[in-house]
Design a protein around this motif. Structure first.
Motif, mmCIF file in Angstrom:
data_model
loop_
_atom_site.group_PDB
_atom_site.id
_atom_site.type_symbol
_atom_site.label_atom_id
_atom_site.label_comp_id
_atom_site.label_asym_id
_atom_site.label_seq_id
_atom_site.Cartn_x
_atom_site.Cartn_y
_atom_site.Cartn_z
ATOM 1 N N ARG A 91 0.852 -1.198 0.000
ATOM 2 C CA ARG A 91 0.000 0.000 0.000
ATOM 3 C C ARG A 91 0.885 1.246 0.000
ATOM 4 N NH1 ARG A 91 -5.700 1.523 2.618
ATOM 5 N NH2 ARG A 91 -5.471 3.783 2.523
ATOM 6 N N THR A 133 -0.542 4.534 -0.173
ATOM 7 C CA THR A 133 -1.235 5.662 0.471
ATOM 8 C C THR A 133 -1.266 5.448 1.979
ATOM 9 O OG1 THR A 133 -3.247 4.475 -0.135
ATOM 10 C CG2 THR A 133 -2.727 6.412 -1.433
ATOM 11 N N HIS A 143 -2.638 5.010 5.699
ATOM 12 C CA HIS A 143 -3.792 4.181 6.095
ATOM 13 C C HIS A 143 -5.041 4.999 6.367
ATOM 14 C CE1 HIS A 143 -2.534 0.068 5.828
ATOM 15 N NE2 HIS A 143 -1.305 0.512 6.090
ATOM 16 N N GLN A 167 -8.277 6.662 -0.170
ATOM 17 C CA GLN A 167 -8.064 5.733 -1.285
ATOM 18 C C GLN A 167 -6.893 4.796 -1.016
ATOM 19 O OE1 GLN A 167 -7.534 7.227 -5.363
ATOM 20 N NE2 GLN A 167 -8.814 5.509 -5.954
ATOM 21 N N ASP A 168 -7.114 3.528 -1.358
ATOM 22 C CA ASP A 168 -6.091 2.502 -1.192
ATOM 23 C C ASP A 168 -5.415 2.318 -2.556
ATOM 24 O OD1 ASP A 168 -4.655 0.197 -0.841
ATOM 25 O OD2 ASP A 168 -6.327 -1.046 -0.170
ATOM 26 N N ARG A 195 -2.062 0.612 -4.505
ATOM 27 C CA ARG A 195 -1.022 -0.408 -4.303
ATOM 28 C C ARG A 195 0.056 -0.337 -5.386
ATOM 29 N NH1 ARG A 195 -2.870 -4.448 -0.667
ATOM 30 N NH2 ARG A 195 -4.632 -3.484 0.435
ATOM 31 N N ALA A 229 -5.828 -6.479 -4.744
ATOM 32 C CA ALA A 229 -5.482 -5.954 -3.417
ATOM 33 C C ALA A 229 -5.593 -7.034 -2.343
ATOM 34 C CB ALA A 229 -6.382 -4.772 -3.074
ATOM 35 N N ASP A 231 -0.739 10.723 -0.211
ATOM 36 C CA ASP A 231 -0.841 10.003 -1.493
ATOM 37 C C ASP A 231 0.197 10.478 -2.516
ATOM 38 O OD1 ASP A 231 -2.287 12.401 -1.557
ATOM 39 O OD2 ASP A 231 -3.756 11.673 -3.002
#
Length: 578
Positions: free
Chosen positions: A202, A204, A206, A210-211, A213, A407, A476
């Motif tokens: 990941r 970004t 936590h 938005q996640d 990867r 993910a 991000d």
């Protein structure tokens, strides 16, 4: 008596044109035609001179381009040396699918219609221009056009004596029958390369909404090669819990094995399905039970309904009048096929397994820009994946099939494999190391530029300028450490826009205008290339045109023309999505 043969050829990018072509194929069977439905590029175009009756169904993509599965056909058809009378025995009709919010609305269909006419073809009807923007979607044009087409075709090829049109109340036979096998046959491999997942990290913070990867695969021994700008195609699969639900709803035994036998000679078998196959494999790897179902799904489903209320609703959804209702039920909330099956329980448990491949489209592979260079990471392939998740009025959040599946994969849980292959991308980076390159990649749009920068640095190329934008520097800013190290080494000039880190929102277009003098110096040397990937191409293009006006003294129309000329000679290239 003349043979009653009809050929339906389609050019489809997202599957809508294919779905429409197959609908025409079904209607042809109801009228007792021998009918083949094929993608334009899998049809041997040299045979077109022998065809008597053809319906073309084609979508227009991007900036007026033909879909991928008709590009070879397109090149052949526009050869200068084709005699003007080559298609003089052909009766044809063209049905286009497009979106009137794009400037080149249905460009491919219009151009195809004109070209077949030039080559001597006899049009049965004017070209139909289906429009996604219409309240009822493209069907608003398709439905009346098809009625007129069948009238025309049946005057040329009347029904054989004693035969009637098969009523829409009668269900046509399926494309295949399932022949169950005894328990010991061995499954075969799929064609894509099963790449081992090495890492799934990941990028970004936590607490960020938005996640995103960075996912790395091992492609050792695959023979796969790629360069900056290429894309990797990934074949996703359904989640085990969804597969289990689907099998329970349809009362299918997931471990039953079968082979497919075509019900009509000449029907090719699905390439990606092993023979023999289990129901579990079919549902996991092949049937797209998470896609939003189309009108044709409800039409076929209505034949199996043993419940009057459910059947009436299904018939309404598959009628021309019911399209607004269907749109609110399916498209607006992005309801999945599996969820729709839940809503029609009496019908769902009566679906014959034979019809599964007619009812549900296959899972389409997803394209991702490759975010790494083989020169920097031999035998490795990396991608940036934004996990798609959003709310609609349905209680369960919507999730992107491929991004959510990727993910969820954890390389620490053993040997995790992902089927993938590589395709040439739309962006071509210069081979000459002295060519300066300006790259504008907000968000995950930066992926192909990471590959390009790694490649150019490995080749010793300077002149790398990157504009990157995201919301927050701390949450991000993808690959921050990597960019900062390259800046420190003097091989990258980086401009960042963190839109939410201050009172006034700042985007990449603001950074472009702030650095207009440098950009004008680069642009005026006539060699520099500009690349844009990501969202909002119009806004970025306007900012670049402003640079030409403010620093280059051009009028708005001169700036526009200069920019268009850059696009024509590929000094400006964009790979964008809205």
């Amino acid at each position: 008596m003349v043979e009653r043969k009809l050929l339906v050829l389609f050019g489809s990018q997202t599957g809508t044109a294919q779905d429409t072509a197959e609908r025409i194929g079904r209607e042809a069977k109801r009228r007792h035609f021998q009918c083949r439905v094929e993608a334009l590029d899998s049809y041997d175009v040299a045979n077109l001179i022998n065809e008597l009756l053809v319906v073309f169904v084609c979508a227009t993509t991007g900036q007026g381009d033909p879909p991928d599965n008709m590009k070879m056909f397109w090149r052949f058809l526009f050869r200068k040396n084709l005699p003007p009378s080559s298609l003089c025995q052909l009766d044809y009709a063209v049905l286009g699918l497009g979106d009137s919010s794009y400037p080149k609305f249905n460009f491919v269909a219009k151009k195809l219609h004109k070209r077949v006419l030039q080559l001597g073809g006899n049009p049965l009807l004017p070209v139909a221009l289906g429009d996604d923007q219409h309240d009822l979607g493209p069907d608003a044009v398709i439905d009346p056009w098809l009625l007129a087409l069948w009238d025309k075709i049946l005057t040329l090829y009347p029904l054989p004596p004693g035969l009637e049109i098969i009523s829409p109340d009668v269900c046509l036979p399926p494309k295949y029958t399932l022949q169950y096998l005894p328990e010991e046959a061995v499954p075969c491999e799929l064609r894509p390369f099963a790449a081992r997942l090495l890492s799934n990290r990941r990028l970004t913070a936590h607490q960020h909404f938005q996640d995103v990867r960075l996912i790395e695969f091992d492609v050792t021994g695959s023979g796969i090669t790629f360069s900056a700008g290429d894309v990797v195609m990934i074949q996703p699969q359904n989640f085990p819990e969804d597969v289990q639900q689907f099998c329970q709803l349809l009362r299918l035994d997931p471990d039953r094995r079968f082979v497919l036998k075509p019900t009509e000679p000449g029907t090719s078998l699905p390439a990606l399905l092993p023979q023999p196959c289990t129901i579990r494999h079919l549902v996991t790897h092949y049937l797209d039970i998470s896609c939003v179902p189309r009108r044709s799904f409800f039409e076929l489903l209505s034949y199996f309904s043993t419940n009057e209320l459910e059947r009436e609703k299904l018939q309404e959804f598959s009628s021309a009048q019911g399209q607004e209702e269907l749109y609110s039920y399916c498209n607006r909330p992005r309801r999945t096929t599996l969820e729709a099956l839940w809503d029609f329980p009496h019908t769902t448990c009566a679906i014959p397994a034979e019809y599964l491949l007619d009812l549900i489209p296959r899972i389409r592979p997803r394209a991702f820009s490759i975010a790494s260079s083989m020169m920097a990471h031999p035998d490795r392939l990396q991608i940036l994946v934004a996990v798609v998740r959003y709310k609609t009025r349905l209680s369960k959040p919507r999730r992107g099939l491929c991004s959510t599946w990727l993910a969820s994969l954890n390389p620490e849980q053993g040997d995790v494999r992902v089927p993938l292959w590589v395709k040439k991308g739309g962006m071509k980076f210069p081979a000459d190391p002295d060519t300066p390159v300006i790259m504008i990649g907000p968000g995950t749009g930066v992926a192909p530029f990471r590959a390009a920068i790694q490649e150019r640095v490995a080749q010793g190329c300077g002149g790398n300028y990157l504009f990157f934008g995201c919301r927050h520097k701390s949450k991000d800013f993808y690959c921050q450490a990597e960019w900062e190290e390259l800046v420190a080494k003097g091989v990258l000039t980086l401009f960042t826009a963190f839109s939410r880190d201050q009172e006034e929102k700042v985007y990449v277009q603001h950074r472009i205008l702030e650095n207009r003098r440098l950009l004008w110096e680069l642009l005026s040397n006539g060699n520099t290339r500009v690349y844009l990937a990501g969202e909002l191409p119009g806004i970025v293009a306007e900012a670049l045109q402003s640079v030409l006006q403010l620093e280059g003294g051009m009028s708005p129309s001169e700036a526009q023309e200069h920019f268009a000329a850059m696009e024509r000679c590929q000094r400006f290239q964009a790979e964008t999505w809205s």
